[in-house]
Write a protein that holds these residues in place. Structure first.
Motif, PDB file in Angstrom:
ATOM      1  N   LYS A 114       0.812  -1.218   0.000  1.00  0.00           N
ATOM      2  CA  LYS A 114       0.000   0.000   0.000  1.00  0.00           C
ATOM      3  C   LYS A 114       0.845   1.267   0.000  1.00  0.00           C
ATOM      4  O   LYS A 114       0.352   2.338  -0.341  1.00  0.00           O
ATOM      5  N   TRP A 115       2.095   1.143   0.397  1.00  0.00           N
ATOM      6  CA  TRP A 115       3.003   2.276   0.294  1.00  0.00           C
ATOM      7  C   TRP A 115       3.737   2.280  -1.046  1.00  0.00           C
ATOM      8  O   TRP A 115       4.230   3.309  -1.480  1.00  0.00           O
ATOM      9  N   GLY A 116       3.868   1.096  -1.659  1.00  0.00           N
ATOM     10  CA  GLY A 116       4.619   0.986  -2.902  1.00  0.00           C
ATOM     11  C   GLY A 116       6.113   0.951  -2.670  1.00  0.00           C
ATOM     12  O   GLY A 116       6.881   1.503  -3.469  1.00  0.00           O
ATOM     13  N   VAL A 117       6.536   0.283  -1.583  1.00  0.00           N
ATOM     14  CA  VAL A 117       7.946   0.280  -1.190  1.00  0.00           C
ATOM     15  C   VAL A 117       8.416  -1.153  -0.942  1.00  0.00           C
ATOM     16  O   VAL A 117       7.690  -1.952  -0.355  1.00  0.00           O
ATOM     17  N   VAL A 118       9.631  -1.458  -1.376  1.00  0.00           N
ATOM     18  CA  VAL A 118      10.350  -2.655  -0.960  1.00  0.00           C
ATOM     19  C   VAL A 118      11.533  -2.194  -0.124  1.00  0.00           C
ATOM     20  O   VAL A 118      12.276  -1.291  -0.522  1.00  0.00           O
ATOM     21  N   ALA A 119      11.696  -2.807   1.056  1.00  0.00           N
ATOM     22  CA  ALA A 119      12.784  -2.417   1.958  1.00  0.00           C
ATOM     23  C   ALA A 119      13.532  -3.644   2.432  1.00  0.00           C
ATOM     24  O   ALA A 119      13.003  -4.758   2.427  1.00  0.00           O
ATOM     25  N   ILE A 120      14.764  -3.426   2.877  1.00  0.00           N
ATOM     26  CA  ILE A 120      15.629  -4.518   3.312  1.00  0.00           C
ATOM     27  C   ILE A 120      16.347  -4.122   4.595  1.00  0.00           C
ATOM     28  O   ILE A 120      16.682  -2.952   4.798  1.00  0.00           O
ATOM     29  N   GLU A 121      16.561  -5.113   5.451  1.00  0.00           N
ATOM     30  CA  GLU A 121      17.297  -4.874   6.686  1.00  0.00           C
ATOM     31  C   GLU A 121      18.770  -4.627   6.363  1.00  0.00           C
ATOM     32  O   GLU A 121      19.336  -5.260   5.463  1.00  0.00           O
ATOM     33  N   ILE A 122      19.387  -3.720   7.097  1.00  0.00           N
ATOM     34  CA  ILE A 122      20.775  -3.336   6.843  1.00  0.00           C
ATOM     35  C   ILE A 122      21.708  -4.182   7.705  1.00  0.00           C
ATOM     36  O   ILE A 122      21.606  -4.167   8.938  1.00  0.00           O
TER      37      ILE A 122
END
Length: 727
Positions: A398-406
């Motif tokens: 719903k945000w349109g984001v893919v994120a990854i842990e650093i």
């Protein structure tokens, strides 16, 4: 933990040549025996003796070799599996399902399957096809990207219920293999299961070195390294995509390697991970779910061309690492480790040393003897655990984001001050994150959401789900992030799910015919140079035009006495545009050329019919299936009856439930679980009911071409906990 291997210093010069000489002696004896070792004795029939004495030695050699190959094949072949993986890949700000195929080998009676990491990478569901073609579910036990190895475990309960006994292969000693040994590659090239190819070993300690003789660091992507502990077995038994994870087998029927790389189009150059390395890694994965390794925080380099006569060069040192804490600096020469001298001349020797060092228990005190500016020093280095190169990913749709842990490695590669926050890996075009002011971008680091700190991907998922389920939450979400050292704020407004129904045009006048422009050149060829206009190519059945007497082949010259004179093909839509200007229900008078006659044909105007672009449609995320309602044109183009009912499949997500059930775009869905499909609304209700009932199997009756087909979809209703898309 890896079993202790010989250090570089302990490798004896000429060891390879000695082994090769011994092997050559063995081969020579075997060849001589195949020629002269014939059974002689009182029990030997004279006819058999005579037959053996007259057998061509070449034929006998071929026969003996074929027997060896067959025996070796039969020892491993029953343990060979084809692996099908449903994957979740993250890019362009969204999760994308995929389907990949590889190979593996059952290596224990408990059902453990050895394969490559890149075969199971990003996998969510695993299915193994055994040698008897039976499909068995499997789960991931552990994976080790640094060696490109992984272990799956077959569902033993499924095997028991089917009454299937499991075969397993033996892992041989890869150190015993020499150049020229005959080997077989087994696996599923191009997803063609149960395939075998034959070749020889070309090199037993291949290293993919760079042009400056450094050991080349291979990567799956920017962050994930692989192959740093591997000296590859190079061979020429043909392997192709799909062979990955399959066994490399010697003539004793032992697995002496795990095929991992080859020429993309197949051919005579393949690379396998030695079985001795694979055995240790698999044991750690089964016991711990991961491979625990010591980390030093340095990069080493062979001393070839350096001017030094012994030791190994420290190429770089990570700040605040165990090596830095021990006083080691770039440019130092490591002479000894734990009172054992060490020298690395060539890149091929480096993986052995790296594996030996990584194999020490985490927290070990390692004694170092090192040289700087001609002076010798001693220090004790305390190792820490080697952490993963790359973190876990998730999609926030719903945000349109893919994120990854650093991870610490990712932070170092990007020169980030620490591992706080999560890294943006993709933003979907047109999404709330992309249309925000300022928008979120690739490689931004999200630090907080609505003032709440984000220190892990799990924390961001927790915040996201809480906001999504809170009906009283603000419509805008405040995100704090850093971009190239600057701290910024932005507001994003998640979009609510809306119907994908397209707006329908206002009804206009329409005549139920299809036409093509008749330009002057075509008119001349038709024998009526003056008869330019629009030729009727089809009169649609069940329309008022069909009752008017219009026929295919008529050329419409005028509409209500207004000549129709197309100039070029860009005037293709002129006729229907002129008709749309008239009133629904009125009668239009068409002047037509039919053969040598000119006729006036009155036609009552009716409402425009629904177009495919205006049809109601629906997409179901669970099944990965999009459908739309049928239109008049659909029925006409497919020669379906005017009362034909059903829903046309418009989209099938790759590796989604629908695709795995072999549904295809353009299939016409007639029923779902015996419930006839009449409308998009009914499809939506049926999908909601299935979500509540969660059946093991859903039956789709579809029309494909001229045939009806029953397609069985087996939904996986089990929620995915890790690496899943959050709605």
């Amino acid at each position: 933990m890896h079993s202790k291997k010989k250090t570089v210093a302990e490798q004896q010069p000429g060891q390879l040549s000695k082994r090769m000489s011994a092997t050559c002696r063995f081969v020579c004896v075997a060849l001589v025996s195949s020629f002269i070792s014939l059974p002689i004795g009182a029990d030997t029939a004279p006819e058999a003796q005579d037959q053996n004495q007259h057998q061509d030695p070449a034929d006998q050699l071929r026969h003996n070799l074929q027997a060896l190959i067959t025996s070796a094949r039969d020892r491993v072949f029953p343990s060979l599996v084809n692996i099908r993986v449903i994957t979740a890949n993250y890019f362009n700000g969204d999760e994308h399902k995929g389907l990949s195929v590889g190979s593996g080998t059952v290596i224990s009676p408990e059902g453990y399957v050895l394969t490559n990491f890149h075969v199971v990478r990003n996998g969510q569901k695993f299915t193994c096809t055994l040698n008897n073609k039976v499909e068995i579910s499997a789960e991931l036990v552990g994976e080790d990207p640094l060696t490109d190895l992984a272990v799956l475990k077959l569902d033993m309960q499924e095997l028991e219920e089917l009454g299937i006994s499991l075969s397993h292969a033996k892992l041989g000693d890869s150190d015993n293999m020499v150049i020229g040994d005959t080997v077989m590659s087994m696996g599923s090239p191009w997803a063609l299961s149960r395939s075998v190819s034959l070749g020889i070993i070309s090199n037993t300690d291949r290293l993919l070195a760079s042009v400056d003789d450094d050991a080349e660091e291979m990567h799956f992507n920017r962050d994930q390294r692989t192959g740093i502990f591997t000296r590859w077995i190079q061979h020429d038994s043909s392997i192709s995509p799909g062979n990955s994870g399959g066994p490399l087998v010697n003539l004793e029927g032992e697995v002496i390697g795990v095929n991992a790389m080859g020429r993309r189009r197949g051919g005579d150059m393949g690379f396998a991970i030695p079985s001795n390395l694979a055995r240790d890694v698999a044991a750690d994965l089964v016991e711990h779910g991961q491979v625990l390794r010591s980390w030093y925080g340095w990069k080493l380099k062979p001393i070839k061309n350096s001017g030094f006569s012994k030791g190994v060069l420290v190429n770089s040192v990570v700040e605040d690492s165990p090596a830095a804490e021990a006083g080691i600096e770039a440019g130092d020469i490591i002479l000894g480790i734990n009172d054992e001298p060490v020298t690395v001349w060539f890149p091929e020797e480096e993986p052995l040393l790296l594996m030996q060092l990584a194999g020490y228990p985490v927290g070990s005190e390692v004694k170092l003897e090192w040289q700087r500016d001609g002076e010798t020093h001693n220090a004790t280095l305390v190792t820490t655990q080697l952490e993963a190169d790359r973190g876990k990913e998730a999609s926030f749709r719903k945000w349109g984001v893919v994120a990854i842990e650093i991870t610490a490695s990712m932070a170092r590669n990007r020169r980030l001050p620490d591992t706080r926050g999560v890294l943006v890996q993709g933003v979907r075009s047109g999404s709330p994150a992309q249309t925000a002011e300022p928008p979120l971008n690739y490689e931004d680091v999200i630090l907080a959401v609505n003032g709440e700190a984000v220190n892990s991907i799990a924390k961001l998922l927790e915040i996201y789900e809480a906001l999504d389920s809170d009906e009283t939450a603000e419509s805008e979400v405040l995100i704090e992030y850093t971009r190239r050292g600057t701290n910024q704020l932005t507001l994003i407004k998640p979009k609510e799910s809306t119907s994908d129904d397209r707006p329908r045009e206002l009804a206009k006048a329409w005549i139920g015919i299809a036409v093509q422009p008749v330009l002057p050149n075509l008119a001349r060829h038709l024998g009526t140079p003056e008869a330019t206009g629009f030729r009727v190519t089809r009169v649609y059945p069940d329309t008022l035009a069909a009752d008017s007497g219009l026929a295919a082949g008529d050329v419409i010259l005028a509409l209500d006495d207004q000549p129709l004179k197309p100039i070029n093909m860009q005037d293709f839509g002129m006729f229907h545009r002129q008709v749309r200007r008239l009133d629904i229900g009125a009668t239009a008078r068409l002047t037509v050329q039919r053969g040598d006659e000119k006729l006036d044909v009155p036609v009552e105007l009716e409402r425009t019919r629904l177009t495919p672009g205006e049809a109601s449609n629906e997409y179901n995320d669970d099944f990965g299936l999009g459908v739309r309602e049928l239109t008049f044109l659909d029925r006409d183009e497919n020669r379906w009856p005017v009362d034909m009912e059903g829903l046309l499949i418009t989209k099938v997500e790759r590796a989604g439930w629908a695709q795995l059930g072999h549904l295809r775009p353009t299939d016409l869905v007639l029923s779902i679980n015996d419930e006839p499909m009449h409308s998009v609304a009914q499809f939506r209700e049926t999908m909601d009911a299935l979500d509540r009932q969660r059946p093991e199997r859903v039956t789709f009756l579809v029309l494909r071409g001229a045939e009806t087909r029953f397609q069985y979809v087996q939904p996986d209703w089990t929620p995915q906990i890790a690496n899943t898309t959050k709605d």
